[in-house]
Design an enzyme around this catalytic site. Structure first.
Site, PDB file in Angstrom:
ATOM      1  N   LYS A 173     -26.073 -32.834  13.369  1.00 49.69           N
ATOM      2  CA  LYS A 173     -25.438 -33.874  14.192  1.00 49.69           C
ATOM      3  C   LYS A 173     -25.435 -35.221  13.446  1.00 49.69           C
ATOM      4  O   LYS A 173     -26.118 -35.364  12.419  1.00 49.69           O
ATOM      5  CB  LYS A 173     -26.189 -33.974  15.526  1.00 49.69           C
ATOM      6  CG  LYS A 173     -26.071 -32.720  16.412  1.00 49.69           C
ATOM      7  CD  LYS A 173     -26.719 -33.001  17.758  1.00 49.69           C
ATOM      8  CE  LYS A 173     -26.716 -31.822  18.683  1.00 49.69           C
ATOM      9  NZ  LYS A 173     -27.333 -32.139  19.994  1.00 49.69           N
ATOM     10  N   TYR A 210     -18.667 -29.329  23.936  1.00 51.81           N
ATOM     11  CA  TYR A 210     -19.645 -29.515  25.018  1.00 51.81           C
ATOM     12  C   TYR A 210     -19.020 -29.312  26.401  1.00 51.81           C
ATOM     13  O   TYR A 210     -19.514 -29.875  27.388  1.00 51.81           O
ATOM     14  CB  TYR A 210     -20.285 -30.897  24.918  1.00 51.81           C
ATOM     15  CG  TYR A 210     -21.397 -30.968  23.892  1.00 51.81           C
ATOM     16  CD1 TYR A 210     -22.450 -30.039  23.901  1.00 51.81           C
ATOM     17  CD2 TYR A 210     -21.437 -31.973  22.922  1.00 51.81           C
ATOM     18  CE1 TYR A 210     -23.478 -30.095  22.975  1.00 51.81           C
ATOM     19  CE2 TYR A 210     -22.471 -32.038  21.990  1.00 51.81           C
ATOM     20  CZ  TYR A 210     -23.487 -31.098  22.030  1.00 51.81           C
ATOM     21  OH  TYR A 210     -24.517 -31.163  21.110  1.00 51.81           O
ATOM     22  N   PHE A 257     -24.670 -37.189  31.530  1.00 46.41           N
ATOM     23  CA  PHE A 257     -24.789 -37.654  30.141  1.00 46.41           C
ATOM     24  C   PHE A 257     -23.610 -37.218  29.261  1.00 46.41           C
ATOM     25  O   PHE A 257     -23.628 -37.415  28.053  1.00 46.41           O
ATOM     26  CB  PHE A 257     -26.114 -37.177  29.522  1.00 46.41           C
ATOM     27  CG  PHE A 257     -26.315 -35.675  29.558  1.00 46.41           C
ATOM     28  CD1 PHE A 257     -25.824 -34.862  28.537  1.00 46.41           C
ATOM     29  CD2 PHE A 257     -27.018 -35.082  30.594  1.00 46.41           C
ATOM     30  CE1 PHE A 257     -25.995 -33.491  28.566  1.00 46.41           C
ATOM     31  CE2 PHE A 257     -27.207 -33.702  30.632  1.00 46.41           C
ATOM     32  CZ  PHE A 257     -26.694 -32.908  29.612  1.00 46.41           C
ATOM     33  N   ASN A 261     -30.949 -35.345  18.569  1.00 43.73           N
ATOM     34  CA  ASN A 261     -31.906 -34.301  18.193  1.00 43.73           C
ATOM     35  C   ASN A 261     -31.475 -33.472  16.987  1.00 43.73           C
ATOM     36  O   ASN A 261     -31.774 -32.291  16.881  1.00 43.73           O
ATOM     37  CB  ASN A 261     -32.255 -33.425  19.398  1.00 43.73           C
ATOM     38  CG  ASN A 261     -31.015 -32.816  20.032  1.00 43.73           C
ATOM     39  OD1 ASN A 261     -29.926 -32.888  19.469  1.00 43.73           O
ATOM     40  ND2 ASN A 261     -31.183 -32.206  21.186  1.00 43.73           N
ATOM     41  N   HIS A 264     -27.467 -28.831  16.235  1.00 44.18           N
ATOM     42  CA  HIS A 264     -26.975 -27.952  17.305  1.00 44.18           C
ATOM     43  C   HIS A 264     -26.961 -26.519  16.795  1.00 44.18           C
ATOM     44  O   HIS A 264     -26.635 -26.281  15.631  1.00 44.18           O
ATOM     45  CB  HIS A 264     -25.537 -28.327  17.695  1.00 44.18           C
ATOM     46  CG  HIS A 264     -24.878 -27.256  18.522  1.00 44.18           C
ATOM     47  ND1 HIS A 264     -25.062 -27.158  19.882  1.00 44.18           N
ATOM     48  CD2 HIS A 264     -24.101 -26.191  18.163  1.00 44.18           C
ATOM     49  CE1 HIS A 264     -24.410 -26.095  20.341  1.00 44.18           C
ATOM     50  NE2 HIS A 264     -23.815 -25.493  19.309  1.00 44.18           N
ATOM     51  N   GLU A 314     -17.533 -21.471  19.645  1.00 44.37           N
ATOM     52  CA  GLU A 314     -17.731 -22.700  18.868  1.00 44.37           C
ATOM     53  C   GLU A 314     -17.150 -22.575  17.450  1.00 44.37           C
ATOM     54  O   GLU A 314     -16.545 -23.520  16.937  1.00 44.37           O
ATOM     55  CB  GLU A 314     -19.226 -23.050  18.838  1.00 44.37           C
ATOM     56  CG  GLU A 314     -19.708 -23.467  20.227  1.00 44.37           C
ATOM     57  CD  GLU A 314     -21.220 -23.501  20.385  1.00 44.37           C
ATOM     58  OE1 GLU A 314     -21.951 -23.333  19.391  1.00 44.37           O
ATOM     59  OE2 GLU A 314     -21.670 -23.696  21.545  1.00 44.37           O
TER      60      GLU A 314
HETATM   61  P1  IDP Z   1     -29.270 -27.483  23.187  1.00 40.16           P
HETATM   62  O1  IDP Z   1     -28.622 -28.442  22.208  1.00 40.16           O
HETATM   63  O2  IDP Z   1     -30.744 -27.378  22.955  1.00 40.16           O
HETATM   64  O3  IDP Z   1     -28.564 -26.175  23.289  1.00 40.16           O
HETATM   65  P2  IDP Z   1     -28.042 -28.218  25.744  1.00 40.16           P
HETATM   66  O4  IDP Z   1     -28.706 -28.087  27.056  1.00 40.16           O
HETATM   67  O5  IDP Z   1     -26.905 -27.296  25.435  1.00 40.16           O
HETATM   68  O6  IDP Z   1     -29.165 -28.164  24.628  1.00 40.16           O
HETATM   69  O7  IDP Z   1     -27.520 -29.730  25.664  1.00 40.16           O
HETATM   70  C1  IDP Z   1     -26.664 -30.108  24.636  1.00 40.16           C
HETATM   71  C2  IDP Z   1     -27.111 -31.441  24.096  1.00 40.16           C
HETATM   72  O8  IDP Z   1     -26.959 -32.414  25.112  1.00 40.16           O
HETATM   73  C3  IDP Z   1     -28.577 -31.495  23.691  1.00 40.16           C
HETATM   74  O9  IDP Z   1     -28.807 -31.078  22.377  1.00 40.16           O
HETATM   75  C4  IDP Z   1     -28.901 -32.969  23.874  1.00 40.16           C
HETATM   76  O10 IDP Z   1     -28.561 -33.702  22.705  1.00 40.16           O
HETATM   77  C5  IDP Z   1     -27.997 -33.388  25.010  1.00 40.16           C
HETATM   78  N1  IDP Z   1     -28.707 -33.414  26.287  1.00 40.16           N
HETATM   79  C6  IDP Z   1     -29.110 -32.352  27.013  1.00 40.16           C
HETATM   80  N2  IDP Z   1     -29.716 -32.746  28.145  1.00 40.16           N
HETATM   81  C7  IDP Z   1     -29.672 -34.104  28.134  1.00 40.16           C
HETATM   82  C8  IDP Z   1     -30.119 -35.098  29.048  1.00 40.16           C
HETATM   83  O11 IDP Z   1     -30.698 -34.819  30.120  1.00 40.16           O
HETATM   84  N3  IDP Z   1     -29.909 -36.399  28.678  1.00 40.16           N
HETATM   85  C9  IDP Z   1     -29.275 -36.742  27.513  1.00 40.16           C
HETATM   86  N4  IDP Z   1     -28.837 -35.826  26.639  1.00 40.16           N
HETATM   87  C10 IDP Z   1     -29.021 -34.529  26.945  1.00 40.16           C
END
Ligand code: IDP
Length: 139
Positions: A9, A49, A57, A112, A115, A126
């Protein structure tokens, strides 16, 4: 052989973690099939997404993903979807174990570093989004 979509990312690219991340999957023994560095369009980010469209968010997520270059990759290997998710670590910083990519390099939920597709079906979806122009060139 199973394929997955992994992406460094924008925060991971800015922090100089491309080599570190690619190395982890190479060292594991997986094969890197395709790689491209690109600043995603809003259209691609929203498609990627789509499952989060209704989340509060979502706007922030799309804004972040389009904020700079990412490294989009297709990797291949045995059970790579599930194993790469283990190597990536959990979404919440509190749950991301040391030794995982997020456990070692990420301290917030919104930025983070990486992905990884969460299922074989997601990987197919994807890869089609991110490598669409390659697919259309060869077809
Ligand atoms: P993942 O990346 O671990 O698969 P997902 O639940 O698919 O997680 O969420 C996609 C991305 O959305 C996450 O990597 C994170 O960056 C962001 N995200 C998920 N939940 C939150 C939240 O509650 N607040 C802000 N960003 C979030």
């Amino acid at each position: 052989m199973e394929k997955t979509f992994l992406m460094v990312k924008p925060d991971g690219v800015k922090r100089g973690l491309i080599g570190e991340i690619v190395s982890r999957f190479e060292n594991k023994g997986y094969t890197l099939n395709r790689l491209k560095m690109v600043t995603p369009s809003v259209e691609v980010a929203e498609a990627h997404y789509a499952e989060h469209k209704e989340k509060p968010f979502f706007g922030e997520l799309v804004e972040f993903l389009t904020s700079g270059p990412v490294v989009a990759m297709e990797w291949e290997g045995e059970d790579i979807v599930a194993v790469s998710r283990l190597m990536i670590g959990k979404t919440k910083p509190l749950d991301a174990q040391p030794g995982t990519i997020r456990g070692d390099f990420a301290s917030t939920m919104s930025q983070n570093v990486i992905h990884g597709s969460d299922s074989v079906a997601s990987a197919e979806r994807e890869l089609a989004i991110w490598f669409a122009e390659i697919a259309s060139h060869v077809s």
